[in-house]
Scaffold this motif. Structure first.
Motif, PDB file in Angstrom:
ATOM      1  N   VAL A  22       0.846  -1.194   0.000  1.00 25.28           N
ATOM      2  CA  VAL A  22       0.000   0.000   0.000  1.00 25.28           C
ATOM      3  C   VAL A  22       0.884   1.247   0.000  1.00 25.28           C
ATOM      4  CG1 VAL A  22      -0.281   0.187   2.500  1.00 25.28           C
ATOM      5  CG2 VAL A  22      -2.063   1.053   1.006  1.00 25.28           C
ATOM      6  N   SER A  23       0.499   2.221  -0.819  1.00 29.65           N
ATOM      7  CA  SER A  23       1.293   3.452  -0.926  1.00 29.65           C
ATOM      8  C   SER A  23       0.643   4.584  -0.136  1.00 29.65           C
ATOM      9  CB  SER A  23       1.420   3.871  -2.394  1.00 29.65           C
ATOM     10  OG  SER A  23       0.183   4.351  -2.881  1.00 29.65           O
ATOM     11  N   GLU A  24       1.444   5.598   0.153  1.00 32.58           N
ATOM     12  CA  GLU A  24       0.909   6.771   0.848  1.00 32.58           C
ATOM     13  C   GLU A  24      -0.136   7.467  -0.015  1.00 32.58           C
ATOM     14  OE1 GLU A  24       3.839   9.358   2.489  1.00 32.58           O
ATOM     15  OE2 GLU A  24       4.669   7.781   3.751  1.00 32.58           O
ATOM     16  N   TYR A  25       0.011   7.373  -1.322  1.00 36.31           N
ATOM     17  CA  TYR A  25      -0.981   7.952  -2.223  1.00 36.31           C
ATOM     18  C   TYR A  25      -2.321   7.230  -2.074  1.00 36.31           C
ATOM     19  CZ  TYR A  25      -3.172   9.778  -6.421  1.00 36.31           C
ATOM     20  OH  TYR A  25      -4.033  10.392  -7.289  1.00 36.31           O
ATOM     21  N   GLU A  26      -2.285   5.886  -2.019  1.00 36.26           N
ATOM     22  CA  GLU A  26      -3.508   5.107  -1.849  1.00 36.26           C
ATOM     23  C   GLU A  26      -4.172   5.399  -0.505  1.00 36.26           C
ATOM     24  OE1 GLU A  26      -2.924   0.974  -4.178  1.00 36.26           O
ATOM     25  OE2 GLU A  26      -1.403   1.400  -2.653  1.00 36.26           O
ATOM     26  N   LEU A  27      -3.376   5.724   0.505  1.00 38.29           N
ATOM     27  CA  LEU A  27      -3.907   6.048   1.826  1.00 38.29           C
ATOM     28  C   LEU A  27      -4.449   7.472   1.898  1.00 38.29           C
ATOM     29  CD1 LEU A  27      -1.095   4.394   3.962  1.00 38.29           C
ATOM     30  CD2 LEU A  27      -3.433   3.555   3.648  1.00 38.29           C
TER      31      LEU A  27
END
Length: 76
Positions: A22-27
């Motif tokens: 999971v990426s910070e963008y997805e979060l």
């Protein structure tokens, strides 16, 4: 890596994501200002991420009693 969301007021764990990809963008972290990121997100040496949020209980208590937000740890 785990991303743990916990209440900034009472310390209750609100949720946890265990995903290596999971990426910070997805979060949605990219929507935060640098100040918000500094205040809300803590990176652990283990690679885990701790995110300060407000649980439903504390949100209700603060909405009903706005003067509590003036105290350093109003709901502990």
């Amino acid at each position: 890596m785990a991303i743990t969301y916990y209440c900034r007021h009472c310390g209750t764990t609100v949720g946890e994501i265990r995903d290596e990809q999971v990426s910070e963008y997805e979060l949605g972290f990219h929507h935060l200002t640098p100040e918000e990121r500094f205040d809300m997100i803590t990176y652990q040496a283990s690679g885990d991420i701790m995110v300060k949020v407000i649980c439903d209980y504390c949100k209700s208590a603060l909405d009903a009693n706005p003067e509590l937000s003036l105290l350093p740890n109003p709901l502990q």
